[in-house]
Scaffold this active site. Structure first.
Site, short mmCIF file in Angstrom:
data_model
loop_
_atom_site.label_atom_id
_atom_site.label_comp_id
_atom_site.label_asym_id
_atom_site.label_seq_id
_atom_site.Cartn_x
_atom_site.Cartn_y
_atom_site.Cartn_z
CD1 TRP A 164 -27.26 -15.10 32.82
CD2 TRP A 164 -25.68 -15.00 31.25
NE1 TRP A 164 -26.13 -15.73 33.31
CE2 TRP A 164 -25.15 -15.67 32.37
CE3 TRP A 164 -24.86 -14.82 30.13
CZ2 TRP A 164 -23.84 -16.17 32.41
CZ3 TRP A 164 -23.56 -15.31 30.17
CH2 TRP A 164 -23.06 -15.99 31.30
CG ASN A 165 -26.01 -19.09 27.89
OD1 ASN A 165 -27.23 -19.10 27.87
ND2 ASN A 165 -25.28 -20.18 27.95
NE ARG A 173 -32.31 -25.30 23.46
CZ ARG A 173 -30.98 -25.49 23.55
NH1 ARG A 173 -30.23 -25.56 22.47
NH2 ARG A 173 -30.41 -25.59 24.70
CE LYS A 188 -36.85 -15.40 35.57
NZ LYS A 188 -35.45 -14.92 35.34
N PRO A 189 -37.54 -14.04 31.22
CG PRO A 189 -37.36 -11.96 30.14
CD PRO A 189 -38.34 -12.84 30.89
CB ALA A 190 -31.54 -14.05 32.03
CD GLU A 268 -29.25 -26.73 28.27
OE1 GLU A 268 -28.26 -26.90 29.02
OE2 GLU A 268 -29.37 -25.79 27.47
NE ARG A 296 -22.49 -21.37 19.71
CZ ARG A 296 -23.33 -22.27 20.23
NH1 ARG A 296 -22.88 -23.27 20.95
NH2 ARG A 296 -24.62 -22.15 20.03
CB CYS A 302 -24.91 -25.36 28.83
SG CYS A 302 -25.86 -24.17 29.73
CB SER A 462 -26.09 -26.28 18.98
OG SER A 462 -25.33 -26.37 20.16
C1 SIN Z 1 -26.46 -23.36 26.12
O1 SIN Z 1 -25.38 -22.86 26.35
O2 SIN Z 1 -27.24 -23.64 27.03
C2 SIN Z 1 -26.95 -23.66 24.73
C3 SIN Z 1 -25.94 -23.62 23.68
C4 SIN Z 1 -26.45 -24.12 22.35
O3 SIN Z 1 -27.65 -24.30 22.14
O4 SIN Z 1 -25.61 -24.35 21.49
#
Ligand code: SIN
Length: 496
Positions: A164-165, A173, A188-190, A268, A296, A302, A462
């Site tokens: 969801w983030n 991606r 399958k989206p969040a 990931e 952010r 992540c 990123s």
């Molecule tokens: C993530 O939070 O999983 C990805 C963040 C990013 O691609 O910069």
């Protein structure tokens, strides 16, 4: 203390936003007719209801993907590239629509949602360029007895489970390299943020249709019950690939499911990024990098800096500078002008962050700024104030666990060895950040740090053209860059 923005702002959702399931090129209701609510985290109010995909819907989506596979594999790489390029251009042209949806369902400030739209679109452009660069290999065997040829082809129907983030960027991606490699997808989206993915999928579907290409290559099944939908898919031998972004806990369960049919997997997973500030660092630059790496999406990434490991000689200057920057931020609904920190995703997220802070304070940490929720009479949604903690014990939950919120715990160290030991003392290894002016130290850190990515004197790593991924419990495989498409390709070695 950060200021709060008082007003809620009504969301503007695009008129063509789909709320059904996309299966075999058609938007349709869930097989049982059920729907579930998607909420605005800035208010807790319902935005819309979307179709609640059932396990049968998931299997129907896989059937559509499987049927589209031979046709899609036979589509020329150039045609796949041109499809993706057209999609990239449409997403960029609709940046305001995408940003509005990302903010409405995920809460990010609009400026961040625009940035996510462009970042997500970059994956589509990058893989449109990679679709025509799937190279094989040929050589004479070292013995001279024969020739060796290696061909690459798409691995097959792929299940993409997205978080969801970053509801656009984490979808593109995965979707873009899969389609570039010739793999049809079931997404399958969040459940918390299915709308952005639906809008993107509609752009792809319409473009496939316009070009006379098989629309069944992209299928989207939102659901309120992920495990019920995903388990039968993992057990189905027609599925050949799983790509997941989310927590390590869920990743482990999915890996067990994927073992049944020995699926190719890309995972990931969670992070616990150390942000190292050495004695020779440019401290004001480190403060700016820390704001970028931490704040952010209100800390819900992540790659968010999770632990600030700062040399004792500069710790006071760093913590004071960071607290001043945090205190100047404006907490409020993402759609309100001037907001720099939006809400967390739901009430549970706020409770967890509050618990982690309370536990650190009980263990002796000092709150330099924040440490609480904004006044609920002004902000009714899921907010938490940007927080800096000093004197945090390395055993505190704030240091050991992924916080996923706007909290920066500062821990001091006195030697480089100690800093690296602290940095590596976690099961996670997604990304690390290091601020230093010493080039030799940069190499020492890069050689010893246990993470898949390292930001040197910068708080953002990123990039669609770079390999994103972790080591240890942070995951398997890489997304982005040249490596990202290889996750969707298998090789066939021909000896002749
Ligand atoms: C993530 O939070 O999983 C990805 C963040 C990013 O691609 O910069």
């Amino acid at each position: 203390m950060a200021t709060t923005h008082p007003s809620a702002v009504p969301p503007h959702l695009p008129a063509d936003l789909p709320t059904g399931l996309l299966i075999g090129g058609t938007w349709r209701p869930a097989s049982g007719g059920a729907r579930f609510a998607v909420r605005d985290p800035a208010t807790g109010e319902q935005l819309v209801e979307v179709a609640d995909g059932t396990p049968q819907d998931g299997l129907d989506a896989l059937t559509a993907a499987h049927e589209a596979w031979p046709v899609w594999q036979a589509v020329a790489p150039r045609a796949r590239a041109e499809l993706l390029r057209a999609v990239f251009e449409q997403v960029v042209a609709r940046v305001e629509d995408f940003a509005a949806v990302i903010t409405a369902e995920g809460g990010k400030p609009l400026a961040e949602s625009r940035a996510e739209t462009l970042y997500g679109a970059e994956y589509v452009r990058w893989y449109s360029e990679q679709a025509v660069r799937i190279n094989g290999m040929t050589r004479t065997a070292p013995s001279g007895a024969n020739r060796q040829i290696v061909l690459h082809r798409g691995v097959g129907p792929a299940l993409l489970v997205t978080p969801w983030n970053f509801p656009l960027a984490m979808a593109t991606r995965k979707i873009a390299p899969a389609l570039a490699a010739g793999c049809p997808v079931v997404v399958k989206p969040a459940g918390l943020t299915p709308l952005t993915t639906a809008l993107f999928a509609e752009v792809v579907r319409a473009e496939l249709e316009r070009r006379g290409l098989p629309t069944g290559v992209i299928n989207v099944v939102p659901t309120s019950s992920s495990s019920r939908l995903v388990s039968p898919l993992l057990a189905d031998p027609r599925l050949r690939k799983l790509s997941f972004t989310g927590s390590t806990e869920v990743g482990r369960v999915l890996l067990q499911g994927a073992a049944q049919n020995v699926l190719r997997t890309s995972m990931e997973l969670g992070g616990n990024a150390p942000f190292l500030v050495f004695a020779d660092a440019d401290v004001p630059a480190a403060v700016e990098g820390a704001v970028a790496a931490k704040m952010r999406n209100a800390g819900q990434t992540c790659v968010a800096a999770n632990r600030f490991l700062v040399h004792e000689s500069v710790a006071q200057e760093f913590a004071t500078g960071l607290a001043a920057r945090f205190a100047a931020m404006v907490v409020g609904p993402g759609a309100a002008p001037g907001t720099t920190v939006g809400p967390l995703i739901d009430a549970g997220a706020v409770d967890r962050v509050a618990e982690v802070v309370a536990q650190a304070v009980d263990g002796g940490a000092r709150v330099v700024t924040g440490g609480d929720r904004p006044d609920r009479s002004r902000l009714a949604g899921y907010f938490y104030n940007p927080t800096v903690l000093t004197g945090v014990d390395p055993s505190a939950r704030a240091v050991r666990e992924e916080i996923f919120g706007p909290v920066a715990p500062v821990v001091t160290f006195s030697t480089e060895d100690e800093a690296l030991e602290l940095a590596n003392s976690t099961e996670f290894g997604l990304v690390a950040y290091a601020y230093t002016r010493d080039v030799d130290r940069v190499f020492r850190v890069a050689e010893r740090i246990e993470s898949g990515m390292l930001g040197v004197n910068r708080g953002m790593v990123s990039d669609a053209s770079a390999p994103f991924g972790g080591v240890k419990s942070s995951g398997l495989g890489r997304e982005g860059g040249e490596a990202g498409i290889e996750e969707y390709l298998e090789s066939v070695y021909v000896a002749l």
